[in-house]
Design a protein around this motif. Sequence first.
Motif, PDB file in Angstrom:
ATOM      1  N   VAL A 349       0.864  -1.183   0.000  1.00  0.00           N
ATOM      2  CA  VAL A 349       0.000   0.000   0.000  1.00  0.00           C
ATOM      3  C   VAL A 349       0.893   1.223   0.000  1.00  0.00           C
ATOM      4  O   VAL A 349       1.903   1.270   0.719  1.00  0.00           O
ATOM      5  CB  VAL A 349      -0.919   0.018   1.238  1.00  0.00           C
ATOM      6  N   SER A 350       0.534   2.228  -0.821  1.00  0.00           N
ATOM      7  CA  SER A 350       1.291   3.476  -0.859  1.00  0.00           C
ATOM      8  C   SER A 350       0.350   4.640  -0.570  1.00  0.00           C
ATOM      9  O   SER A 350      -0.809   4.640  -0.984  1.00  0.00           O
ATOM     10  CB  SER A 350       1.964   3.670  -2.223  1.00  0.00           C
ATOM     11  N   LEU A 351       0.879   5.634   0.149  1.00  0.00           N
ATOM     12  CA  LEU A 351       0.124   6.837   0.497  1.00  0.00           C
ATOM     13  C   LEU A 351       0.934   8.036   0.055  1.00  0.00           C
ATOM     14  O   LEU A 351       2.101   8.167   0.409  1.00  0.00           O
ATOM     15  CB  LEU A 351      -0.125   6.886   2.013  1.00  0.00           C
ATOM     16  N   SER A 352       0.314   8.909  -0.748  1.00  0.00           N
ATOM     17  CA  SER A 352       1.010  10.099  -1.244  1.00  0.00           C
ATOM     18  C   SER A 352       0.184  11.336  -0.932  1.00  0.00           C
ATOM     19  O   SER A 352      -1.051  11.290  -0.881  1.00  0.00           O
ATOM     20  CB  SER A 352       1.255   9.994  -2.753  1.00  0.00           C
ATOM     21  N   ALA A 353       0.883  12.468  -0.707  1.00  0.00           N
ATOM     22  CA  ALA A 353       0.218  13.745  -0.447  1.00  0.00           C
ATOM     23  C   ALA A 353      -0.014  14.482  -1.759  1.00  0.00           C
ATOM     24  O   ALA A 353       0.698  14.249  -2.748  1.00  0.00           O
ATOM     25  CB  ALA A 353       1.073  14.580   0.499  1.00  0.00           C
ATOM     26  N   PRO A 354      -1.014  15.381  -1.818  1.00  0.00           N
ATOM     27  CA  PRO A 354      -1.211  16.169  -3.045  1.00  0.00           C
ATOM     28  C   PRO A 354       0.056  16.936  -3.404  1.00  0.00           C
ATOM     29  O   PRO A 354       0.787  17.420  -2.547  1.00  0.00           O
ATOM     30  CB  PRO A 354      -2.365  17.105  -2.671  1.00  0.00           C
ATOM     31  N   SER A 355       0.337  17.041  -4.708  1.00  0.00           N
ATOM     32  CA  SER A 355       1.540  17.716  -5.193  1.00  0.00           C
ATOM     33  C   SER A 355       1.197  19.103  -5.721  1.00  0.00           C
ATOM     34  O   SER A 355       0.213  19.272  -6.451  1.00  0.00           O
ATOM     35  CB  SER A 355       2.196  16.893  -6.302  1.00  0.00           C
ATOM     36  N   LEU A 356       2.025  20.072  -5.359  1.00  0.00           N
ATOM     37  CA  LEU A 356       1.876  21.450  -5.849  1.00  0.00           C
ATOM     38  C   LEU A 356       2.959  21.784  -6.867  1.00  0.00           C
ATOM     39  O   LEU A 356       3.293  22.946  -7.073  1.00  0.00           O
ATOM     40  CB  LEU A 356       1.922  22.434  -4.673  1.00  0.00           C
TER      41      LEU A 356
END
Length: 527
Positions: A349-356
């Motif tokens: 499982v991978s969790l990523s934050a929104p990218s700016l």
Amino acid sequence: MSAELTRLAERVADLERRLSATTRTARLAYSSIEDGAIEVYDNDGTLRGSIGVQPDGTVGMVAVNAPPPPAPAPALVDSALAGLDVSWDGQWANDEDTTPLDLALVQVHMTALADEELSEETMVAALVPGGGRTGVATGTYEPMWIILVAVNTSGVAGPPSAPVQGQARRAASDDILNGAITDLQLAEAAVTEAALAAAAVGKTAIQDGAISTPHMVANSIQGDRIAVGTLDGDRITARSITGSQVIAQSLTANELAANSVTALQLAAGIVDATHIKAGSLTAGLLAADAINGKVITGSRLQTAATGRRVVVDPERAEVSIYSGIAEEMQPGGLHADVLDLGASKQAGVSLSAPSLGKGTAYLAMQSPNTTGGAGSIRLEPSDRITEPGYTYLLARQGNSTTQELIESYASAPSGGKITVQQQTSAGFTWRTGTTSATLRDGVLSVPNIAVGTARVTPVADKPTSFRVAKRLEGKEVRAFVTASTTVPGTVVEVAATDADNTGFTLWVTRTNATATNVWWLMIGSDA
């Protein structure tokens, strides 16, 4: 006067007999080593071994500083089931080389590349001196390289042998004996219809009463299979006949008693959207908790159409998280996946934050694979590995072939990689660059501090030197020495000179020539 000369002559003769007996007697016949050891040196003054009590409290003959053994002849590698059969004939790469008397073992290393660096992780087995044979599990069906390295009793490893490539083979029908697989070895539902040859199962292979309703596929028994008059009301279970078993238009209102069909008599899924009049089902007809606790399958769910929202996509097995700000280049998300490793599979499982647009923070978790491979957790504040400031933190589980570790990394110029590995149940090793530190049983060993004991036999009343060889890290190296003696006052001076990264020169001045133990401490520092 003559009597005195006679006695004097007899006394001289007795002394000569005693002296002769003393010189013929072994000087160490009745000697012992008291809480110490006898050190063995070669002609160059290099310590080659010690006999007696060792620094760890054990007693025996320990060899050190021996020359490395020669390179072994290439291994003989044969394919085996899910592994390789490795053997060594006891010969050496150079026909003129002979087997050293202090040979301890021959390591067997397995690598994916022929020129891969050898380490403790690549060592998979060991062979005894004189040759031998062993089997190794590859964990893959890709080609692997086998390399042999000889190690002597001093722990010194020689040059590697030439690499030999081998490949594990998969199980074939010849590997399974007839009758080896019975009902006890087959899991439930392991044999499907597709695995059976046509007409392989006849009536004689089916016991009476063995086939019940749960074992019948829908529509498998048609009307032409039922003898006339064999099926009556007593043989039909209540509600076993649903709409799919009734010919279209065969049942009309005339055949149904009033109010005989209610919601309880309708099987799930019988009434779908094609049977509901448009606009007839409104929110007012749904109970307040009609969908609470229910499972919704195959539908895309989202909390809003635009802006800040969460979107669940069942086809891609992921959840997308939108921040709702205009600068967002890519949403964050939670994604589940299964990696196909050939011989095994691994879920993660991978969790990523929104990218700016400046990188993405990332957390990846991998469970141990189906063959027991190590699971791991990796945290990256940014996924831009080529930019300055890139860092990561990795924690990996250990198993039979992979050592557990915690690893942190910061990019250059001021960063580097630090790895923490468990060596034993009571020890850990930290590695950074080419240096390492070990904590074992409460004792810390670092590359810039060394201690030891040197034994020097001085010339009486004259400074006597002895070179202590010890490799040490640090720009500035200092050496400290002190004598260990049971006769204070006889040791005039002990001193250390010429301290550098390779050792120091020890000086002892004593009023007599008694062998003297000198405790020494070396410390390396940046300045």
